[in-house]
Enzyme design. Sequence first.
Site, PDB file in Angstrom:
ATOM      1  NE  ARG A 230      -4.263  -1.432   0.031  1.00 29.43           N
ATOM      2  CZ  ARG A 230      -4.400  -2.522  -0.712  1.00 29.43           C
ATOM      3  NH1 ARG A 230      -3.389  -2.925  -1.475  1.00 29.43           N
ATOM      4  NH2 ARG A 230      -5.522  -3.211  -0.697  1.00 29.43           N
TER       5      ARG A 230
ATOM      6  CG  HIS B  61      -4.189   0.060  -6.264  1.00 26.89           C
ATOM      7  ND1 HIS B  61      -4.480   0.658  -5.068  1.00 26.89           N
ATOM      8  CD2 HIS B  61      -4.203  -1.275  -6.004  1.00 26.89           C
ATOM      9  CE1 HIS B  61      -4.653  -0.254  -4.134  1.00 26.89           C
ATOM     10  NE2 HIS B  61      -4.491  -1.443  -4.683  1.00 26.89           N
TER      11      HIS B  61
ATOM     12  CD  GLU C  95      -3.488   3.994  -4.829  1.00 24.97           C
ATOM     13  OE1 GLU C  95      -4.436   3.191  -4.962  1.00 24.97           O
ATOM     14  OE2 GLU C  95      -2.349   3.660  -4.447  1.00 24.97           O
TER      15      GLU C  95
END
Length: 304
Positions: free
Chosen positions: A220, A267, A248
């Site tokens: 992450r 992602h 993000e």
Amino acid sequence: MTVLVPHDEGEAALADIDGLELVRYDEQADQLPDAAERAAVLIPGFLATSEALRLVERCPRLRLVQLLSAGAEMWVGRLPQGVQLSDCQGAHGGVTAEWVLAATLAVLREIPPFVRAQDERRWDQHITDTLTGKRVLLVGAGDLADQTARRMETFDVEVITRVGRRAREGVHATSELPDLLPHHDVVVLLVPLTDETRGLADADFLAAMPDGALLVNAARGPVVDTDALLAELQAERLRAAVDVVDPEPLPADHPLWTAPNLLITPHVGGSVPGHLDRAYRVVRTQLEAVARGEDPPNLVINGY
């Protein structure tokens, strides 16, 4: 037991579990069906945003939130008392490990620069780096690490070292990272985002990596200190490949976009055809256990 399901794939995968009432809902809609009043299980959409947290408030009898992704950080500590959380670990490890290999090879074999040269119609023949013979450090010791290690082995790497929360056979403890980092060429982050892992790859972590080493983030974004990584990249001391960033999505004016020796993907590690089928196979095992009166095998405890 009433289960709110957002996909056709879910209805098909769970239809024959005894004791379940499956109710389809639209994850994009503002309203849930009336059955939400009696729902015991909520399955949010794949990679659901924080907006999905509002669904919980509309399910007064909720007992379990069952995720379709392995990452549970958005939900941890934000559910009402008595509501359990189960993740989808085991569903996406293989395809995410595939991304790790693709990104690692792309950086080492300089695929992005060759693509840019192609766009410019420029023949840029030169020697590149290779994965063969590299010393690889996997920071994470779960299913994703297992899947990544298995794929790495086929590329004749010199060594694969695993790191987990605690030391055990074949796994080093995170406390050993300062001693391990200087001796590895490729460092792959595969941990969930928890209070323990937030900012794990900070300035000291990155400084301990040898010159020219490659950092790969399939975990992450907040596991890495963005400013510290940016400093190392701008100094052209380290290379990196990241599928996740902090913040993000990455704003268009963020300096990471133009940092040297960096490959960014948005992602997409687990976003491939069949992702819902794989996810619901794992969900099925979780709900079969719940229907028997047991806890789901993937029950999230203390962020894991």
